[in-house]
Design a protein around this motif. Structure first.
Motif, PDB file in Angstrom:
ATOM      1  N   LEU A  82       0.836  -1.205   0.000  1.00  0.00           N
ATOM      2  CA  LEU A  82       0.000   0.000   0.000  1.00  0.00           C
ATOM      3  C   LEU A  82       0.868   1.252   0.000  1.00  0.00           C
ATOM      4  N   GLY A  83       2.014   1.196   0.695  1.00  0.00           N
ATOM      5  CA  GLY A  83       2.920   2.340   0.702  1.00  0.00           C
ATOM      6  C   GLY A  83       3.477   2.626  -0.678  1.00  0.00           C
ATOM      7  N   ILE A  84       3.787   1.588  -1.447  1.00  0.00           N
ATOM      8  CA  ILE A  84       4.273   1.784  -2.814  1.00  0.00           C
ATOM      9  C   ILE A  84       3.241   2.540  -3.641  1.00  0.00           C
ATOM     10  N   LEU A  85       1.961   2.236  -3.403  1.00  0.00           N
ATOM     11  CA  LEU A  85       0.887   2.905  -4.142  1.00  0.00           C
ATOM     12  C   LEU A  85       0.578   4.296  -3.593  1.00  0.00           C
ATOM     13  N   GLY A  86       1.252   4.684  -2.516  1.00  0.00           N
ATOM     14  CA  GLY A  86       1.051   6.018  -1.961  1.00  0.00           C
ATOM     15  C   GLY A  86      -0.094   6.116  -0.981  1.00  0.00           C
ATOM     16  N   TYR A  87      -0.533   4.976  -0.459  1.00  0.00           N
ATOM     17  CA  TYR A  87      -1.658   4.976   0.490  1.00  0.00           C
ATOM     18  C   TYR A  87      -1.152   4.533   1.854  1.00  0.00           C
ATOM     19  N   LEU A  88      -1.531   5.246   2.899  1.00  0.00           N
ATOM     20  CA  LEU A  88      -1.077   4.936   4.250  1.00  0.00           C
ATOM     21  C   LEU A  88      -2.239   4.382   5.075  1.00  0.00           C
ATOM     22  N   PRO A  89      -2.246   3.071   5.354  1.00  0.00           N
ATOM     23  CA  PRO A  89      -3.300   2.465   6.192  1.00  0.00           C
ATOM     24  C   PRO A  89      -2.977   2.686   7.675  1.00  0.00           C
ATOM     25  N   HIS A  90      -3.540   3.709   8.271  1.00  0.00           N
ATOM     26  CA  HIS A  90      -3.083   4.185   9.585  1.00  0.00           C
ATOM     27  C   HIS A  90      -3.198   3.132  10.679  1.00  0.00           C
ATOM     28  N   HIS A  91      -4.341   2.445  10.746  1.00  0.00           N
ATOM     29  CA  HIS A  91      -4.501   1.458  11.820  1.00  0.00           C
ATOM     30  C   HIS A  91      -3.491   0.319  11.672  1.00  0.00           C
ATOM     31  N   ALA A  92      -3.333  -0.177  10.463  1.00  0.00           N
ATOM     32  CA  ALA A  92      -2.370  -1.246  10.230  1.00  0.00           C
ATOM     33  C   ALA A  92      -0.940  -0.763  10.505  1.00  0.00           C
ATOM     34  N   LEU A  93      -0.665   0.501  10.194  1.00  0.00           N
ATOM     35  CA  LEU A  93       0.659   1.059  10.480  1.00  0.00           C
ATOM     36  C   LEU A  93       0.944   1.070  11.980  1.00  0.00           C
ATOM     37  N   ASP A  94      -0.054   1.442  12.759  1.00  0.00           N
ATOM     38  CA  ASP A  94       0.133   1.461  14.214  1.00  0.00           C
ATOM     39  C   ASP A  94       0.468   0.065  14.737  1.00  0.00           C
ATOM     40  N   VAL A  95      -0.275  -0.933  14.255  1.00  0.00           N
ATOM     41  CA  VAL A  95      -0.013  -2.310  14.687  1.00  0.00           C
ATOM     42  C   VAL A  95       1.385  -2.746  14.256  1.00  0.00           C
ATOM     43  N   LEU A  96       1.776  -2.376  13.038  1.00  0.00           N
ATOM     44  CA  LEU A  96       3.096  -2.753  12.528  1.00  0.00           C
ATOM     45  C   LEU A  96       4.211  -2.134  13.359  1.00  0.00           C
ATOM     46  N   GLN A 146      15.577  -8.539   3.971  1.00  0.00           N
ATOM     47  CA  GLN A 146      14.417  -8.180   3.159  1.00  0.00           C
ATOM     48  C   GLN A 146      13.390  -7.403   3.982  1.00  0.00           C
ATOM     49  N   ASN A 147      13.124  -7.866   5.193  1.00  0.00           N
ATOM     50  CA  ASN A 147      12.179  -7.158   6.055  1.00  0.00           C
ATOM     51  C   ASN A 147      12.695  -5.780   6.443  1.00  0.00           C
ATOM     52  N   ALA A 148      14.002  -5.670   6.649  1.00  0.00           N
ATOM     53  CA  ALA A 148      14.580  -4.372   7.012  1.00  0.00           C
ATOM     54  C   ALA A 148      14.397  -3.365   5.879  1.00  0.00           C
ATOM     55  N   VAL A 149      14.584  -3.803   4.626  1.00  0.00           N
ATOM     56  CA  VAL A 149      14.398  -2.912   3.477  1.00  0.00           C
ATOM     57  C   VAL A 149      12.937  -2.469   3.369  1.00  0.00           C
ATOM     58  N   MET A 150      12.008  -3.424   3.523  1.00  0.00           N
ATOM     59  CA  MET A 150      10.590  -3.069   3.429  1.00  0.00           C
ATOM     60  C   MET A 150      10.183  -2.118   4.554  1.00  0.00           C
ATOM     61  N   LEU A 151      10.687  -2.379   5.752  1.00  0.00           N
ATOM     62  CA  LEU A 151      10.338  -1.516   6.878  1.00  0.00           C
ATOM     63  C   LEU A 151      10.891  -0.107   6.681  1.00  0.00           C
ATOM     64  N   ARG A 152      12.105   0.016   6.141  1.00  0.00           N
ATOM     65  CA  ARG A 152      12.676   1.335   5.872  1.00  0.00           C
ATOM     66  C   ARG A 152      11.841   2.082   4.841  1.00  0.00           C
ATOM     67  N   CYS A 153      11.364   1.368   3.801  1.00  0.00           N
ATOM     68  CA  CYS A 153      10.517   2.007   2.785  1.00  0.00           C
ATOM     69  C   CYS A 153       9.196   2.468   3.380  1.00  0.00           C
ATOM     70  N   VAL A 154       8.625   1.656   4.283  1.00  0.00           N
ATOM     71  CA  VAL A 154       7.365   2.035   4.926  1.00  0.00           C
ATOM     72  C   VAL A 154       7.549   3.321   5.732  1.00  0.00           C
ATOM     73  N   LYS A 155       8.643   3.405   6.480  1.00  0.00           N
ATOM     74  CA  LYS A 155       8.889   4.605   7.283  1.00  0.00           C
ATOM     75  C   LYS A 155       9.158   5.825   6.402  1.00  0.00           C
TER      76      LYS A 155
END
Length: 670
Positions: free
Chosen positions: A465-479, A497-506
């Protein structure tokens, strides 16, 4: 006189056997009604039956009667239907009275005709076994009953096959038939031998049984006697068997035989079976010989052959562009005759072979798009998933699927949701219509899955969802809560791999936030003055175009671990390129900054300049940082002459359209 009486008694017995053929239908009909009563039991779980298969021994009390079997039908167990074999030179056996009597085959021919007429009327596998028990008197009869049983069995549905298989393995005639095959294996004709092995294997008789291993060994002994059709059936059988010593030896012998005979094989179907059997381990020279043999017959290519050729080449792991291009053209011409399963198999084979044909993919997508009302959501979903693995973006079909998802999102369980997110994010597709409703629907489905979703799956969903430019706030909080508890730390192979994805999310949380404003100055640094070989041509073109290396920067590192290949700075009117040092000494917010990104073809959707997800996200974030991004496909740039490369870059730098990019997120603009 005694001989004549003996002959008369034998004839009466034979007629009595064949008269019972007319009464076997009742038992098979009753069996069909019983078929759906009671629970299914695995016949191989029966210890006594398994012991029999493993230790089956030929009977020593065989009948002394043998009948002439001439011009009989052999029922092929291959993928195709019935085949007829005129047994001109087969193991024809005749009844011998004594040394003084002559051969009398005429009545035997009549009996044989009656037998095979009855065999053709069988409607289920047990009918064929009943007939074998009541009327089979020669090995030709037994082998044809077995192959007919397999032909009828393979036409049943999966559920029917389970129950029918139990009935077959528990049928008394099946045990007797196996004993007969084992006893007469070395006396079979070549056609009976390979068809019997094919039927036994595909009916599910375990490969380690004495029966299967004996048939395999006899095939080894008679390998040189097999004609091309028998070789094709044997190749089909071996392709579905596990490797063991006997199978491997037979396959090696078959490979040597194919090398000798390949020039005489003119049937594409036989060549395809050989390709599947020889597989990936076949030597390259043999693969090339098979390719040339197919190309000799390519003018006679049919639509079914074109479909099977994709699977044959994939089984051999050999990408033959001339063959694939010819097959693609035939499929495009007859795409409306393809089933949904065949469409998926074609796309999967293209992925395995790394074969990319935009015209073929567009034809397949166009067909599914035009008949979308015939397909359910799951089928369209599977087709889109197959397209995603190829990097092909079927826009119209994605839009149709978007409507189906927003209308009925119930089918989006966790597994399907993750695949949908992966497809849309990698292909960088945001719906033109109902985009906000679509994202809210996906967000709602994700929230429902939060109680049972794993940490890695949640990270993948939010990342997509982050790649598409959408921020799912509730799911982000849980993550982020899971991250703070180190629940995202896994084994070493997934940790990076998880570290790269997490950095992109942030990064998305910060740059795609509505509160983020473009900075007046971005801290940059040069990682190295050296450029890679694939960028040297671009460097030389820029020097010639701009007048020196002081007019641009290369290998520029930016915040958030982003990197650009070349940076150019221009005045506010985008008419003049400014020296890098001058703009560094006197920062000016009106200075326009251009970022050149040279990306491989795999970073774009197939056949387009539309960037895939990760590259699109990088471009969006560089826009947020104040850069006008120019995407260039490296391969196409390398194919240009030096003069064309200079003109190309000149057009990109001084063209207002080339550098005027909106700063909205992908969520606002696709």
């Amino acid at each position: 006189m005694n001989n004549k009486i003996s002959y008369l008694l034998n004839t009466v017995r034979c007629v009595h056997r064949y008269s019972s053929v007319l009464t076997h239908k009742y038992s098979s009909t009753t069996r069909k009604h019983i078929l759906w009563i009671g629970r299914y039991r695995d016949p191989l779980g029966n210890v006594n039956f398994r012991k029999l298969l493993l230790n089956i021994l030929p009977s020593l009390h065989g009948s002394s009667l043998r009948f002439l079997s001439q011009k009989t039908d052999v029922f092929s167990t291959g993928a195709e239907a019935l085949v007829s074999e005129k047994a001109s030179q087969s193991s024809l056996e005749v009844e011998k009275l004594d040394d003084s009597e002559s051969l009398k085959p005429k009545h035997v021919e009549d009996h044989s005709d009656l037998f095979f007429t009855s065999l053709r009327k069988c409607t289920c596998p047990c009918d064929a076994l009943d007939l074998a028990a009541e009327a089979a008197v020669s090995i030709k009869h037994y082998t044809n009953c077995l192959t007919m049983a397999w032909r009828l069995f393979k036409n049943l549905s999966e559920e029917q096959q389970r129950y029918e298989k139990q009935l077959i393995f528990e049928h008394p005639a099946f045990v007797k038939l196996c004993q007969q095959l084992l006893r007469d294996a070395r006396r079979m004709t070549r056609g009976d031998l390979v068809f019997s092995l094919h039927a036994v294997v595909h009916l599910g008789v375990p490969q380690n049984t004495l029966l299967v291993q004996t048939l395999v060994r006899v095939c080894q002994e008679k390998l040189n006697q097999l004609d091309n059709r028998c070789i094709s059936v044997l190749a089909t059988t071996l392709a579905g068997m596990d490797k063991d010593k006997n199978v491997s030896a037979l396959q090696a012998g078959l490979q040597l035989l194919v090398e000798q005979r390949i020039s005489s094989i003119r049937d594409i179907f036989i060549l395809q079976n050989l390709m599947k059997c020889l597989g990936k381990d076949a030597p390259v020279f043999l693969k090339k010989k098979l390719e040339m043999a197919v190309l000799r017959e390519i003018d006679g290519l049919t639509f079914p052959n074109a479909l099977r050729m994709f699977l044959a080449l994939a089984a051999m792991n050999y990408c033959s562009l001339p063959i694939l291009n010819a097959c693609s053209k035939k499929i495009q011409e007859n795409v409306h005759d393809a089933s949904f399963r065949q469409l998926i198999l074609i796309l999967e084979a293209c992925h395995a072979l790394q074969y990319r044909n935009v015209k073929l993919f567009s034809a397949l997508a166009g067909y599914v798009n035009s008949t979308a009302y015939l397909w359910d959501k799951r089928q369209i979903f599977l087709f889109l998933s197959a397209c995603e693995t190829l990097g092909f973006q079927p826009r119209e079909l994605l839009e149709i699927f978007t409507e189906k998802v927003t209308e009925d999102p119930e089918f989006l369980n966790l597994k399907n949701l993750l695949i949908v997110l992966r497809v849309y994010s990698r292909l960088n597709y945001v719906p033109r219509v109902q985009k906000h409703l679509f994202f809210e629907t996906l967000h709602s489905c994700l929230n429902k899955c939060l109680p049972q979703i794993s940490s890695t799956e949640l990270l993948k969903a939010v990342y997509s969802l982050g790649i598409l430019g959408y921020l799912p706030h509730h799911a982000l909080d849980v993550l982020l809560q899971k991250d703070s508890k180190d629940e995202l730390t896994l084994s070493d192979d997934l940790k990076e791999q998880n570290a790269v994805m997490l950095r992109c999310v942030k990064t998305c949380m910060e740059l795609d936030s509505p509160s983020f404003t473009k900075p007046a100055f971005v801290l940059t640094e040069n990682s190295s003055s050296l450029v890679s070989l694939n960028l040297r041509k671009a460097q030389e073109a820029l020097i010639e175009l701009l007048g020196g290396e002081n007019m641009f920067r290369q290998n520029v590192r930016l915040p958030y671990k982003y990197h650009i290949d070349f940076e150019i700075r221009m005045d506010s009117d985008r008419k003049k390129v400014l020296p890098i040092v001058a703009t560094d000494d006197h920062p000016d917010s009106r200075v326009q900054r251009l970022a050149f990104l040279f990306a491989p073809m795999s970073a774009f959707c197939l056949g387009t300049t539309h960037p895939q997800g990760k590259l699109a996200m990088k471009k969006r974030h560089l826009n947020k940082l104040g850069y006008h991004v120019i995407l260039i496909q490296s391969k196409k740039f390398q194919e240009m002459t030096k003069e064309d490369a200079v003109e190309f870059l000149k057009g990109k730098i001084y063209s207002e359209d080339a550098v005027s990019f909106p700063e909205a997120t992908v969520q606002d603009n696709n």
